[in-house]
Write a protein that holds these residues in place. Structure first.
Motif, PDB file in Angstrom:
ATOM      1  N   GLU A  70      47.912  52.349  43.728  1.00 47.00           N
ATOM      2  CA  GLU A  70      49.262  52.476  43.180  1.00 47.00           C
ATOM      3  C   GLU A  70      49.621  51.322  42.249  1.00 47.00           C
ATOM      4  OE1 GLU A  70      52.132  53.258  46.211  1.00 47.00           O
ATOM      5  OE2 GLU A  70      51.167  55.128  46.832  1.00 47.00           O
ATOM      6  N   GLU A  71      48.776  50.317  42.178  1.00 49.70           N
ATOM      7  CA  GLU A  71      48.971  49.214  41.225  1.00 49.70           C
ATOM      8  C   GLU A  71      48.347  49.507  39.869  1.00 49.70           C
ATOM      9  OE1 GLU A  71      48.803  45.098  43.521  1.00 49.70           O
ATOM     10  OE2 GLU A  71      47.088  46.355  44.035  1.00 49.70           O
ATOM     11  N   THR A  72      47.516  50.538  39.793  1.00 52.43           N
ATOM     12  CA  THR A  72      46.839  50.831  38.535  1.00 52.43           C
ATOM     13  C   THR A  72      47.828  51.349  37.497  1.00 52.43           C
ATOM     14  OG1 THR A  72      46.306  53.128  39.116  1.00 52.43           O
ATOM     15  CG2 THR A  72      44.726  51.434  39.773  1.00 52.43           C
ATOM     16  N   GLU A  73      47.579  50.998  36.257  1.00 51.88           N
ATOM     17  CA  GLU A  73      48.424  51.485  35.170  1.00 51.88           C
ATOM     18  C   GLU A  73      48.340  52.999  35.059  1.00 51.88           C
ATOM     19  OE1 GLU A  73      49.117  50.772  30.364  1.00 51.88           O
ATOM     20  OE2 GLU A  73      47.495  49.744  31.415  1.00 51.88           O
ATOM     21  N   HIS A  74      47.171  53.554  35.350  1.00 55.62           N
ATOM     22  CA  HIS A  74      46.980  55.001  35.267  1.00 55.62           C
ATOM     23  C   HIS A  74      47.947  55.722  36.204  1.00 55.62           C
ATOM     24  CE1 HIS A  74      43.299  52.873  34.270  1.00 55.62           C
ATOM     25  NE2 HIS A  74      42.904  53.915  33.552  1.00 55.62           N
ATOM     26  N   TYR A  75      48.031  55.248  37.435  1.00 60.24           N
ATOM     27  CA  TYR A  75      48.947  55.857  38.412  1.00 60.24           C
ATOM     28  C   TYR A  75      50.397  55.658  37.991  1.00 60.24           C
ATOM     29  CZ  TYR A  75      51.635  56.381  42.728  1.00 60.24           C
ATOM     30  OH  TYR A  75      52.583  56.746  43.653  1.00 60.24           O
TER      31      TYR A  75
ATOM     32  N   PHE B 188      28.848  56.457  45.413  1.00 64.69           N
ATOM     33  CA  PHE B 188      29.290  56.732  44.052  1.00 64.69           C
ATOM     34  C   PHE B 188      29.779  55.452  43.383  1.00 64.69           C
ATOM     35  CE2 PHE B 188      29.507  60.887  45.925  1.00 64.69           C
ATOM     36  CZ  PHE B 188      29.314  61.789  44.880  1.00 64.69           C
ATOM     37  N   ILE B 189      29.423  55.296  42.122  1.00 62.68           N
ATOM     38  CA  ILE B 189      30.002  54.281  41.241  1.00 62.68           C
ATOM     39  C   ILE B 189      30.514  55.042  40.022  1.00 62.68           C
ATOM     40  CG2 ILE B 189      29.611  52.175  39.895  1.00 62.68           C
ATOM     41  CD1 ILE B 189      27.233  51.589  41.758  1.00 62.68           C
ATOM     42  N   ILE B 190      31.825  54.994  39.782  1.00 62.16           N
ATOM     43  CA  ILE B 190      32.452  55.882  38.808  1.00 62.16           C
ATOM     44  C   ILE B 190      33.351  55.106  37.858  1.00 62.16           C
ATOM     45  CG2 ILE B 190      33.933  57.909  38.511  1.00 62.16           C
ATOM     46  CD1 ILE B 190      33.291  58.678  41.417  1.00 62.16           C
ATOM     47  N   ALA B 191      33.154  55.300  36.562  1.00 62.79           N
ATOM     48  CA  ALA B 191      34.099  54.822  35.551  1.00 62.79           C
ATOM     49  C   ALA B 191      35.008  55.988  35.193  1.00 62.79           C
ATOM     50  CB  ALA B 191      33.371  54.319  34.317  1.00 62.79           C
ATOM     51  N   THR B 192      36.315  55.774  35.245  1.00 62.69           N
ATOM     52  CA  THR B 192      37.235  56.901  35.040  1.00 62.69           C
ATOM     53  C   THR B 192      38.579  56.438  34.504  1.00 62.69           C
ATOM     54  OG1 THR B 192      38.280  58.815  36.114  1.00 62.69           O
ATOM     55  CG2 THR B 192      38.086  56.802  37.413  1.00 62.69           C
ATOM     56  N   HIS B 193      39.276  57.386  33.850  1.00 64.58           N
ATOM     57  CA  HIS B 193      40.676  57.203  33.460  1.00 64.58           C
ATOM     58  C   HIS B 193      41.584  58.077  34.329  1.00 64.58           C
ATOM     59  CE1 HIS B 193      39.915  54.889  29.813  1.00 64.58           C
ATOM     60  NE2 HIS B 193      39.010  55.779  29.443  1.00 64.58           N
ATOM     61  N   SER B 194      41.005  58.892  35.201  1.00 63.06           N
ATOM     62  CA  SER B 194      41.764  59.911  35.908  1.00 63.06           C
ATOM     63  C   SER B 194      42.461  59.358  37.144  1.00 63.06           C
ATOM     64  CB  SER B 194      40.844  61.058  36.333  1.00 63.06           C
ATOM     65  OG  SER B 194      41.519  61.930  37.222  1.00 63.06           O
ATOM     66  N   PRO B 195      43.810  59.413  37.181  1.00 69.00           N
ATOM     67  CA  PRO B 195      44.513  58.988  38.394  1.00 69.00           C
ATOM     68  C   PRO B 195      44.288  59.942  39.566  1.00 69.00           C
ATOM     69  CG  PRO B 195      46.065  59.886  36.805  1.00 69.00           C
ATOM     70  CD  PRO B 195      44.743  59.798  36.106  1.00 69.00           C
TER      71      PRO B 195
ATOM     72  N   GLY C 147      39.729  50.773  33.096  1.00 70.79           N
ATOM     73  CA  GLY C 147      40.122  49.851  32.043  1.00 70.79           C
ATOM     74  C   GLY C 147      40.420  50.606  30.757  1.00 70.79           C
ATOM     75  N   GLU C 148      41.009  49.904  29.819  1.00 71.08           N
ATOM     76  CA  GLU C 148      41.339  50.508  28.533  1.00 71.08           C
ATOM     77  C   GLU C 148      40.076  50.862  27.750  1.00 71.08           C
ATOM     78  OE1 GLU C 148      43.813  51.662  26.825  1.00 71.08           O
ATOM     79  OE2 GLU C 148      45.301  51.272  28.377  1.00 71.08           O
ATOM     80  N   ASN C 149      40.237  51.728  26.749  1.00 71.01           N
ATOM     81  CA  ASN C 149      39.141  52.022  25.832  1.00 71.01           C
ATOM     82  C   ASN C 149      38.670  50.723  25.188  1.00 71.01           C
ATOM     83  OD1 ASN C 149      39.467  54.779  26.317  1.00 71.01           O
ATOM     84  ND2 ASN C 149      40.949  54.997  24.681  1.00 71.01           N
ATOM     85  N   GLY C 150      37.355  50.524  25.165  1.00 67.74           N
ATOM     86  CA  GLY C 150      36.812  49.329  24.543  1.00 67.74           C
ATOM     87  C   GLY C 150      36.678  48.136  25.467  1.00 67.74           C
ATOM     88  N   SER C 151      37.078  48.311  26.731  1.00 70.10           N
ATOM     89  CA  SER C 151      36.999  47.190  27.669  1.00 70.10           C
ATOM     90  C   SER C 151      35.574  46.929  28.139  1.00 70.10           C
ATOM     91  CB  SER C 151      37.906  47.441  28.879  1.00 70.10           C
ATOM     92  OG  SER C 151      37.493  48.598  29.585  1.00 70.10           O
ATOM     93  N   GLY C 152      34.721  47.943  28.024  1.00 73.53           N
ATOM     94  CA  GLY C 152      33.315  47.757  28.380  1.00 73.53           C
ATOM     95  C   GLY C 152      32.882  48.468  29.645  1.00 73.53           C
TER      96      GLY C 152
ATOM     97  N   GLN D 163      40.319  54.705  50.415  1.00 73.61           N
ATOM     98  CA  GLN D 163      39.495  53.600  50.890  1.00 73.61           C
ATOM     99  C   GLN D 163      38.408  53.191  49.910  1.00 73.61           C
ATOM    100  OE1 GLN D 163      38.136  54.821  54.787  1.00 73.61           O
ATOM    101  NE2 GLN D 163      40.151  54.557  55.702  1.00 73.61           N
ATOM    102  N   ALA D 164      38.520  53.630  48.655  1.00 72.02           N
ATOM    103  CA  ALA D 164      37.566  53.205  47.638  1.00 72.02           C
ATOM    104  C   ALA D 164      37.956  51.822  47.116  1.00 72.02           C
ATOM    105  CB  ALA D 164      37.545  54.207  46.493  1.00 72.02           C
ATOM    106  N   VAL D 165      36.991  51.145  46.529  1.00 75.36           N
ATOM    107  CA  VAL D 165      37.269  49.903  45.808  1.00 75.36           C
ATOM    108  C   VAL D 165      37.531  50.258  44.342  1.00 75.36           C
ATOM    109  CG1 VAL D 165      36.201  47.809  44.874  1.00 75.36           C
ATOM    110  CG2 VAL D 165      36.033  48.316  47.310  1.00 75.36           C
ATOM    111  N   ILE D 166      38.604  49.721  43.783  1.00 75.49           N
ATOM    112  CA  ILE D 166      38.930  49.934  42.374  1.00 75.49           C
ATOM    113  C   ILE D 166      38.873  48.585  41.659  1.00 75.49           C
ATOM    114  CG2 ILE D 166      40.637  50.731  40.704  1.00 75.49           C
ATOM    115  CD1 ILE D 166      41.831  52.503  42.868  1.00 75.49           C
ATOM    116  N   TYR D 167      37.995  48.495  40.655  1.00 74.77           N
ATOM    117  CA  TYR D 167      37.930  47.310  39.811  1.00 74.77           C
ATOM    118  C   TYR D 167      38.583  47.634  38.472  1.00 74.77           C
ATOM    119  CZ  TYR D 167      34.533  45.048  42.923  1.00 74.77           C
ATOM    120  OH  TYR D 167      33.902  44.465  43.991  1.00 74.77           O
TER     121      TYR D 167
END
Length: 242
Positions: A218-223, A188-195, A50-55, A202-206
């Motif tokens: 491939e739907e993520t804005e980062h990608y 693993f539970i990971i918060a990241t900006h890295s594409p 998520g964007e900066n400040g999204s929580g 096979q990971a879940v992306i929220y």
């Protein structure tokens, strides 16, 4: 035979909304929290983006603290506090655990890694981190030393922006390390900006926008942004710098 879903270390979280004093106050007014009821995790790897400040860092911190980790990072044996700045969200988070207990675990957060490294020195625990003070290494080397030396199989690992100190090639090496640990029964539970990091298969992306939404890689804005920039570098630079 029990399913992997039941055996995973953290199955889900639930937000105790009834006891929250106000959703107009921090941290409950954050997009990640405002409409949250529950959130399920993949048995192997879950990404929160998520964007900066999204929580995303706030929710990750609350999961780690509610599970029993120190708010500034480390294993469950770390209890140092350099400055109490974490939110009280963990008081309202219920962690739904699986039937198995992990042998080990770690909460890694980029913003307080310096304080964590200092505590390792104070405890005389450098042998558990490669035998060399984390402060005597570059920021990226110290990060990667923790991944290599302190992370082992059958562990629960909660990572907040682990790419912060890592070069792109190191991020790819981190994918290899994550996969090694996943095959050894880790979660693993990971918060990241890295594409790069969120490409783990096979990971879940929220994704956090108005709330949590499960999304494909491939739907993520980062990608999409990174792919567009690399494929149209000069054109985008002309737009950005005109």
């Amino acid at each position: 035979m029990k399913s992997s879903k039941l055996e995973q270390y953290i199955r889900s979280i639930e937000l105790n909304r009834e006891n929250i004093p106000s959703f107009s106050e921090y941290p409950f007014n954050l997009p990640a929290i405002r409409d949250l009821h529950s959130l399920s995790f993949h048995p192997k790897v879950t990404f929160i983006i998520g964007e900066n400040g999204s929580g995303k860092s706030t929710i990750l911190e609350s999961i780690a603290v509610a599970y029993g980790f120190n708010a500034e990072g480390g294993t469950k044996n770390f209890n140092f506090t350099s400055r109490a700045t974490h939110s009280n969200l963990s008081n309202y988070i219920k962690v739904i655990k699986g039937t198995r207990k992990p042998r080990t675990g770690f909460f890694l957060r980029a913003e307080s890694f310096y304080n964590f490294a200092s505590n390792v020195d104070d405890l005389g625990a450098i042998n558990s981190y490669g035998g060399r003070s984390l402060h005597e290494q570059s920021h990226g080397e110290a990060f990667f030393s923790v991944f290599l030396n302190r992370f082992t199989g059958e562990g629960i690992y909660i990572l907040d922006e682990p790419e912060a100190a890592l070069s792109p090639s190191r991020q790819m090496s981190m994918l290899t390390r994550i996969h090694e640990l996943v095959t050894e029964g880790s979660q693993f539970i990971i918060a990241t900006h890295s594409p790069i990091i969120m490409a783990y298969p096979q990971a879940v992306i929220y994704q956090i926008k108005d709330g949590f939404e499960q999304i494909g890689y491939e739907e993520t804005e980062h990608y999409q942004v990174m792919k567009s920039f690399l494929n149209n570098t000069q054109k985008i630079l002309n737009i950005l710098l005109e």
